[in-house]
Design a protein around this motif. Structure first.
Motif, short mmCIF file in Angstrom:
data_model
loop_
_atom_site.label_atom_id
_atom_site.label_comp_id
_atom_site.label_asym_id
_atom_site.label_seq_id
_atom_site.Cartn_x
_atom_site.Cartn_y
_atom_site.Cartn_z
N ARG A 137 9.70 1.26 -11.45
CA ARG A 137 9.61 1.66 -12.87
C ARG A 137 8.11 0.84 -13.37
O ARG A 137 7.87 -0.02 -13.21
N SER A 138 7.49 1.89 -14.19
CA SER A 138 6.38 1.43 -14.94
C SER A 138 6.62 0.11 -15.53
O SER A 138 7.72 0.06 -16.47
N ASN A 139 5.68 -0.77 -15.31
CA ASN A 139 5.97 -2.06 -16.24
C ASN A 139 4.69 -2.25 -16.97
O ASN A 139 4.52 -3.34 -17.36
N GLN A 140 3.84 -0.97 -17.24
CA GLN A 140 3.09 -0.98 -18.12
C GLN A 140 1.79 -2.02 -18.21
O GLN A 140 1.44 -2.62 -18.89
N LEU A 141 1.55 -2.48 -16.80
CA LEU A 141 0.63 -3.23 -16.32
C LEU A 141 -0.64 -2.60 -17.01
O LEU A 141 -1.26 -1.47 -16.50
N PRO A 142 -1.73 -3.35 -17.98
CA PRO A 142 -2.69 -2.72 -18.29
C PRO A 142 -3.73 -2.30 -17.31
O PRO A 142 -4.42 -0.81 -17.45
N GLU A 143 -4.18 -2.84 -16.51
CA GLU A 143 -4.93 -2.57 -15.39
C GLU A 143 -4.45 -1.13 -14.75
O GLU A 143 -5.31 -0.13 -14.45
N ASN A 144 -3.31 -1.28 -14.52
CA ASN A 144 -2.76 0.09 -13.57
C ASN A 144 -2.77 1.25 -14.48
O ASN A 144 -3.00 2.37 -13.99
N LEU A 163 3.53 1.17 -10.04
CA LEU A 163 3.30 0.26 -9.10
C LEU A 163 3.67 -1.21 -9.94
O LEU A 163 3.08 -1.52 -11.07
N PRO A 164 4.40 -2.11 -9.29
CA PRO A 164 4.90 -3.13 -9.89
C PRO A 164 4.05 -4.26 -9.74
O PRO A 164 4.34 -5.63 -10.34
N GLN A 165 2.99 -4.08 -9.38
CA GLN A 165 2.02 -5.24 -8.99
C GLN A 165 0.86 -4.81 -9.51
O GLN A 165 0.60 -3.65 -9.15
N PRO A 166 -0.22 -5.66 -9.89
CA PRO A 166 -1.54 -5.18 -10.13
C PRO A 166 -2.06 -4.69 -9.10
O PRO A 166 -2.29 -5.10 -7.85
N ILE A 167 -2.63 -3.34 -9.21
CA ILE A 167 -3.49 -2.69 -8.24
C ILE A 167 -4.87 -3.52 -7.90
O ILE A 167 -5.17 -3.63 -6.51
N MET A 168 -5.19 -4.40 -8.69
CA MET A 168 -6.70 -5.16 -8.13
C MET A 168 -6.11 -5.92 -7.40
O MET A 168 -7.01 -6.70 -6.33
N LYS A 169 -4.81 -6.75 -7.21
CA LYS A 169 -4.40 -7.70 -6.34
C LYS A 169 -4.60 -6.93 -4.91
O LYS A 169 -4.95 -7.74 -4.01
N VAL A 170 -3.98 -5.61 -5.02
CA VAL A 170 -4.11 -5.13 -3.61
C VAL A 170 -5.52 -5.03 -3.08
O VAL A 170 -5.95 -5.26 -1.84
N TYR A 171 -6.56 -4.48 -4.08
CA TYR A 171 -7.68 -4.30 -3.88
C TYR A 171 -8.59 -5.62 -3.30
O TYR A 171 -9.41 -5.70 -2.29
N GLN A 172 -8.25 -6.57 -4.09
CA GLN A 172 -8.86 -7.96 -3.87
C GLN A 172 -8.53 -8.56 -2.49
O GLN A 172 -9.25 -9.17 -1.82
N GLY A 226 -9.07 -4.81 0.08
CA GLY A 226 -10.37 -3.86 0.18
C GLY A 226 -9.89 -2.40 0.01
O GLY A 226 -8.51 -2.25 -0.40
N ARG A 227 -10.65 -1.61 0.12
CA ARG A 227 -10.21 -0.25 0.14
C ARG A 227 -9.30 0.38 1.07
O ARG A 227 -8.26 1.16 0.82
N ARG A 228 -9.18 -0.55 2.18
CA ARG A 228 -8.18 -0.07 3.41
C ARG A 228 -6.63 -0.52 2.64
O ARG A 228 -5.92 0.56 2.86
N GLY A 229 -6.70 -1.29 1.84
CA GLY A 229 -5.35 -1.79 1.23
C GLY A 229 -4.97 -0.55 0.20
O GLY A 229 -3.74 -0.27 0.13
N LEU A 230 -6.05 0.06 -0.45
CA LEU A 230 -5.76 1.06 -1.34
C LEU A 230 -5.14 2.33 -0.71
O LEU A 230 -4.27 3.08 -1.02
N GLU A 231 -5.77 2.77 0.70
CA GLU A 231 -5.58 3.77 1.37
C GLU A 231 -4.34 3.73 1.94
O GLU A 231 -3.61 4.88 2.25
N ASP A 232 -3.71 2.51 2.11
CA ASP A 232 -2.35 2.44 2.49
C ASP A 232 -1.51 2.52 1.67
O ASP A 232 -0.16 2.58 1.98
N LEU A 233 -1.37 2.54 0.40
CA LEU A 233 -0.68 3.06 -0.53
C LEU A 233 -0.21 4.34 -0.49
O LEU A 233 -0.99 5.24 -0.33
#
Length: 288
Positions: free
Chosen positions: A7-14, A51-60, A63-70
């Protein structure tokens, strides 16, 4: 790495990323893009928002490969998200709205000041860092008067560092093109239907403030195309604003390419539509 959707947790970045993806879907819908392309952006927006975690953490971390795996995030949307996370920009959205500031973007690269950015944009019609990198690799950048080999290499190394995390997992930048026949067919479709297409309002050379440049979204096989008339200073100077056609294309396993199709004047291709920088392939296409 498993990425769960909750469920959306309103992470500002996301929420910021999701809102931009929704905006892109809205613009594409207004411009009569394919339902599949519109749905891809909406599905990606919904997933990122929840997404329940900041998407920036996935990217950091990956990288882009992590985003493509979502789930729901394909290659082109991963590239858009990476750009948003790196710079806050969404150049594809700016482009389809007509609000892109290409010269400012080029100036984010070390060794490129305002004058050089204007020269690059006006000469090569480049408005993405990926296209600039391709031009540095294939020699088009070094062909510009006043840009020496050392400066090109410096620009190329800077771009490599800036774009490292944004690279796709499969195909390197500029490694392949759609079939020449498809590119030229898209060019023809655009010019023949321009008067009936949705129009965008460019920020440059637009004293009236009117929406006046037609935009086409179409597909050929696995390739997606977005097409507009050139709005560079050179196009206006030489009265080619209804001749020079800029084509952006991508597919699921390939980063976006930027091409320009023009009417050739002189030489064996005289009077024919030609893809700049790919004249040899055009000669083969026309049987010359």
């Amino acid at each position: 790495m498993a990425h769960g959707q909750g469920r959306s947790n309103q992470l500002p970045e996301n929420q910021f990323v999701a809102s931009k993806l929704e905006e892109m879907a809205d613009v594409l819908e207004h411009q009569s893009a394919s339902e599949f392309r519109i749905r891809a952006y909406r599905d990606a927006a919904s997933y990122v928002a929840a997404l329940p975690q900041p998407i920036m953490k996935v990217y950091q971390k990956e990288g882009r490969r992590g985003l493509e795996d979502l789930p729901t995030i394909g290659t082109s949307i991963a590239a858009a998200i990476a750009e948003l996370l790196d710079s806050g920009r969404f150049s594809v959205l700016d482009r389809v709205r007509g609000s892109a500031n290409s010269e400012k973007l080029l100036q984010t690269v070390p060794m490129i000041g305002p004058a050089l950015a204007h020269l690059i944009y006006d000469t090569l019609h480049i408005d993405t860092l990926e296209a600039l990198e391709a031009a540095a690799i294939n020699g088009r950048l070094s062909a510009i008067k006043g840009i020496g080999k050392r400066r090109v290499e410096s620009i190329r190394h800077s771009l490599n560092d800036m774009l490292a995390r944004r690279r796709p997992r499969k195909t390197p930048v500029g490694s392949s093109l759609p079939p020449v026949s498809d590119i030229l067919a898209v060019d023809q479709e655009y010019r023949e239907t321009a008067e009936t297409l949705p129009v965008i309002k460019p920020r440059r050379f637009n004293e009236t403030g009117l929406a006046r440049i037609p935009i086409l979204h179409t597909e050929r096989g696995p390739w997606r195309f977005t097409v507009i008339f050139s709005n560079t200073a050179s196009a206006h100077k030489y009265h080619r604003t209804r001749d020079w056609v800029v084509i952006y294309c991508d597919r699921d396993d390939h980063p976006e390419l930027q091409l320009t199709v023009v009417t050739q004047h002189g030489g064996p291709l005289d009077g024919r539509r030609v893809i700049r920088g790919h004249e040899g392939a055009c000669k083969q296409h026309y049987g010359l």
